[in-house]
Design a protein around this motif. Structure first.
Motif, PDB file in Angstrom:
ATOM      1  N   ALA A 224      -5.077  -7.891  10.416  1.00 24.64           N
ATOM      2  CA  ALA A 224      -3.723  -7.358  10.206  1.00 24.64           C
ATOM      3  C   ALA A 224      -3.577  -6.754   8.809  1.00 24.64           C
ATOM      4  N   VAL A 225      -4.150  -7.429   7.819  1.00 22.75           N
ATOM      5  CA  VAL A 225      -4.088  -6.909   6.448  1.00 22.75           C
ATOM      6  C   VAL A 225      -4.841  -5.588   6.345  1.00 22.75           C
ATOM      7  N   LEU A 226      -6.006  -5.512   6.964  1.00 20.16           N
ATOM      8  CA  LEU A 226      -6.795  -4.273   6.937  1.00 20.16           C
ATOM      9  C   LEU A 226      -6.038  -3.135   7.608  1.00 20.16           C
ATOM     10  N   MET A 227      -5.508  -3.369   8.794  1.00 20.26           N
ATOM     11  CA  MET A 227      -4.759  -2.321   9.494  1.00 20.26           C
ATOM     12  C   MET A 227      -3.511  -1.912   8.723  1.00 20.26           C
ATOM     13  N   ALA A 228      -2.826  -2.905   8.171  1.00 20.63           N
ATOM     14  CA  ALA A 228      -1.586  -2.623   7.453  1.00 20.63           C
ATOM     15  C   ALA A 228      -1.833  -1.745   6.238  1.00 20.63           C
ATOM     16  N   MET A 229      -2.861  -2.040   5.483  1.00 21.54           N
ATOM     17  CA  MET A 229      -3.135  -1.248   4.283  1.00 21.54           C
ATOM     18  C   MET A 229      -3.556   0.171   4.633  1.00 21.54           C
ATOM     19  N   LEU A 230      -4.317   0.328   5.713  1.00 26.57           N
ATOM     20  CA  LEU A 230      -4.714   1.668   6.135  1.00 26.57           C
ATOM     21  C   LEU A 230      -3.502   2.467   6.629  1.00 26.57           C
ATOM     22  N   VAL A 231      -2.680   1.819   7.444  1.00 24.86           N
ATOM     23  CA  VAL A 231      -1.463   2.486   7.918  1.00 24.86           C
ATOM     24  C   VAL A 231      -0.538   2.801   6.743  1.00 24.86           C
ATOM     25  N   GLY A 232      -0.400   1.832   5.827  1.00 21.82           N
ATOM     26  CA  GLY A 232       0.486   2.016   4.679  1.00 21.82           C
ATOM     27  C   GLY A 232       0.078   3.144   3.765  1.00 21.82           C
ATOM     28  N   CYS A 233      -1.216   3.435   3.674  1.00 20.48           N
ATOM     29  CA  CYS A 233      -1.649   4.531   2.797  1.00 20.48           C
ATOM     30  C   CYS A 233      -1.699   5.871   3.533  1.00 20.48           C
ATOM     31  N   LEU A 234      -2.004   5.851   4.833  1.00 18.80           N
ATOM     32  CA  LEU A 234      -2.169   7.114   5.566  1.00 18.80           C
ATOM     33  C   LEU A 234      -0.838   7.732   6.017  1.00 18.80           C
ATOM     34  N   LEU A 235       0.121   6.898   6.416  1.00 18.94           N
ATOM     35  CA  LEU A 235       1.392   7.444   6.910  1.00 18.94           C
ATOM     36  C   LEU A 235       2.137   8.280   5.858  1.00 18.94           C
ATOM     37  N   PRO A 236       2.307   7.791   4.610  1.00 24.39           N
ATOM     38  CA  PRO A 236       3.001   8.627   3.619  1.00 24.39           C
ATOM     39  C   PRO A 236       2.276   9.938   3.330  1.00 24.39           C
ATOM     40  N   ILE A 237       0.952   9.897   3.265  1.00 23.81           N
ATOM     41  CA  ILE A 237       0.193  11.125   3.002  1.00 23.81           C
ATOM     42  C   ILE A 237       0.354  12.100   4.162  1.00 23.81           C
ATOM     43  N   GLY A 238       0.286  11.570   5.408  1.00 24.15           N
ATOM     44  CA  GLY A 238       0.486  12.423   6.575  1.00 24.15           C
ATOM     45  C   GLY A 238       1.874  13.027   6.601  1.00 24.15           C
TER      46      GLY A 238
ATOM     47  N   ALA B 108       0.829  -1.207   0.000  1.00 24.82           N
ATOM     48  CA  ALA B 108       0.000   0.000   0.000  1.00 24.82           C
ATOM     49  C   ALA B 108       0.862   1.255   0.000  1.00 24.82           C
ATOM     50  N   SER B 109       1.915   1.253   0.817  1.00 24.47           N
ATOM     51  CA  SER B 109       2.750   2.458   0.934  1.00 24.47           C
ATOM     52  C   SER B 109       3.487   2.762  -0.365  1.00 24.47           C
ATOM     53  N   VAL B 110       3.998   1.731  -1.030  1.00 23.66           N
ATOM     54  CA  VAL B 110       4.718   1.959  -2.287  1.00 23.66           C
ATOM     55  C   VAL B 110       3.788   2.566  -3.334  1.00 23.66           C
ATOM     56  N   THR B 111       2.556   2.072  -3.401  1.00 25.51           N
ATOM     57  CA  THR B 111       1.584   2.604  -4.356  1.00 25.51           C
ATOM     58  C   THR B 111       1.275   4.067  -4.061  1.00 25.51           C
ATOM     59  N   ILE B 112       1.081   4.386  -2.792  1.00 25.73           N
ATOM     60  CA  ILE B 112       0.746   5.758  -2.408  1.00 25.73           C
ATOM     61  C   ILE B 112       1.933   6.692  -2.621  1.00 25.73           C
ATOM     62  N   ILE B 113       3.143   6.243  -2.260  1.00 19.69           N
ATOM     63  CA  ILE B 113       4.339   7.081  -2.441  1.00 19.69           C
ATOM     64  C   ILE B 113       4.545   7.398  -3.911  1.00 19.69           C
ATOM     65  N   ARG B 114       4.334   6.408  -4.767  1.00 18.51           N
ATOM     66  CA  ARG B 114       4.454   6.645  -6.214  1.00 18.51           C
ATOM     67  C   ARG B 114       3.422   7.668  -6.662  1.00 18.51           C
ATOM     68  N   GLY B 115       2.173   7.533  -6.198  1.00 21.23           N
ATOM     69  CA  GLY B 115       1.131   8.485  -6.571  1.00 21.23           C
ATOM     70  C   GLY B 115       1.439   9.901  -6.107  1.00 21.23           C
TER      71      GLY B 115
END
Length: 449
Positions: free
Chosen positions: A397-411, A332-339
């Motif tokens: 764990a997958v649900l939490m991980a994807m939410l954390v992975g997308c929100l942390l880079p944006i924050g 999730a984080s790699v996708t968001i960071i690229r975006g």
């Protein structure tokens, strides 16, 4: 002749001191290829080859060498020779070189450079690091609105050899404000008496000197240009950025992001030219920080030590749960960071991003939980309560991980940090702790421990 054969021939001619033949071989090669061959030589041999090169070719080859090699050559030349190197480089390449040099060497080089070079380089060195102004070149073709096509072509002939590119010429008014552009092909196809101001393209897209170099690269990608003008806050033209500079910036930014995502302090040096001690210094701060942060997961396990002694089988599934959560968060984080880096995602998009990631997480988590349930029942042969505990934790764990992975880079982006810093290592540490807390909570509810 293949590169390997060229290198062998170059070494043979050097050893035989056949410098005339060596000079002839070099003049028939591409500048970038010569630089690659020189980098393979010992320092003294590299200097010999550089001195053999014709003056104009030497400057072009110099711009392709690694920074360490450039510094060695500069320090080995006389003051006059070093000043000549700076004079023959494009201003942006000269500025890049001087930024890497010690202050006393910079003073020596500028003192022996001609006044025009000195002024151009000093101008570039005054712009903030990583800004468009710091990577631009001041060698470009400018035309006045009232020139005829014939007069414009004569001017291009006069200044074109010292310009970075002549494919696009920039039209300036009396105050040096950028008012238009004209392509060389239009000049060649137009009538000689046509006025530049009447045939120029007026809808000019430019870059401000203070724009971040990464944003400048995004402009090139958006408009598919090979060169773009750089203007100050009053729309006065001060230089151009060409696509070769943008390629270097994209490589630099990508490398930096990859290093940050791997929890390494970014380095400007190539891997093979970075010493063991320097590599250690780049890696150890983050490793220490992540080791300390990982102690939280150890503390969580220790706090449930008594419960785990009742259901010791639960311990066997902790690595799988933590790894799967970390992998999901990393995706999730790699996708968001690229975006974020491409300007496809903004802070206002958070609700849409979260809704999308929740749906993806439910699908991925459900699939993983179902597959894992089958494995637990057929291969591990655990009881249904234990299987439900592990599978529910896996989906959570997958649900939490994807939410954390997308929100942390944006924050991170919102508060001014590089989003790449919030990639895999940090996300994995956070997700590991959350996964363990959820795991033991489900175990307490479903297994009564």
């Amino acid at each position: 002749m293949e590169m390997r054969n060229q290198q062998e021939e170059l070494i043979r001619l050097l050893a035989a001191k056949q410098y005339t033949n060596l000079r002839q071989l070099l003049t028939e090669m591409n500048e970038a290829d010569i630089a690659v061959l020189m980098e393979e030589l010992e320092a003294e041999e590299m200097l010999k080859v550089y001195r053999i090169l014709p003056k104009d070719l030497a400057a072009d080859v110099f711009s392709y060498l690694e920074t360490d090699s450039q510094q060695f050559i500069i320090n080995s030349l006389s003051d006059k020779e070093a000043g000549s190197v700076i004079d023959n480089l494009m201003a942006d390449d000269a500025a890049d070189l001087l930024e890497e040099m010690p202050a006393n060497v910079v003073r020596k080089l500028l003192a022996n450079a001609n006044p025009d070079t000195r002024q151009a380089v000093n101008q570039l060195l005054c712009y903030p690091e990583d800004s468009a102004g710091s990577i631009m070149t001041v060698e470009y073709v400018s035309l006045k609105e009232n020139l005829t096509v014939n007069q414009a072509i004569e001017r291009i002939r006069a200044v074109g050899l010292d310009s970075e590119t002549i494919n696009i010429c920039y039209v300036l008014d009396a105050r040096r404000e950028l008012v238009g552009t004209v392509a060389l092909r239009y000049l060649l196809l137009s009538d000689g008496d046509d006025i530049i101001g009447e045939i120029m393209h007026e809808n000019v897209i430019s870059i401000n000197t203070l724009m971040d170099q990464e944003q400048a690269a995004a402009q090139f990608k958006k408009y598919d240009f090979t060169a773009m003008p750089v203007v100050d806050n009053e729309n006065r033209m001060v230089g151009i950025i060409t696509v070769d500079d943008i390629v270097d910036i994209m490589e630099e930014e990508t490398t930096e992001d990859m290093e940050k995502m791997a929890a390494i302090v970014p380095s400007d040096k190539p891997y093979m030219k970075t010493g063991v001690t320097e590599t250690y210094r780049k890696r150890i701060p983050w490793l220490l920080l992540l080791m300390v942060s990982a102690t939280f997961t150890g503390a969580i396990i220790a706090s449930f030590e008594e419960a785990l002694s009742v259901y010791a089988v639960l311990v066997a599934f902790i690595p799988m749960l933590m790894d799967t959560g970390g992998n999901a968060g990393g995706q999730a984080s790699v996708t968001i960071i690229r975006g974020l880096s491409l300007g496809e995602i903004a802070y206002r998009d958070i609700p849409r991003i979260m809704w999308k990631e929740i749906r993806v997480a439910l699908l991925c988590g459900g699939t993983l939980a179902a597959a894992n349930f089958v494995k637990l029942m057929l291969l591990d042969r655990v009881g249904i309560p234990v299987a439900f505990t592990v599978c529910l934790t896996l989906a959570a764990a997958v649900l939490m991980a994807m939410l954390v992975g997308c929100l942390l880079p944006i924050g991170a982006k919102k508060i001014g940090f590089d989003p790449a810093v919030m990639a895999s290592p940090f996300i994995t540490t956070i997700v590991d702790a959350l996964s363990l807390l959820v795991y033991f909570r489900f175990a307490a509810i479903l297994l009564g421990i």
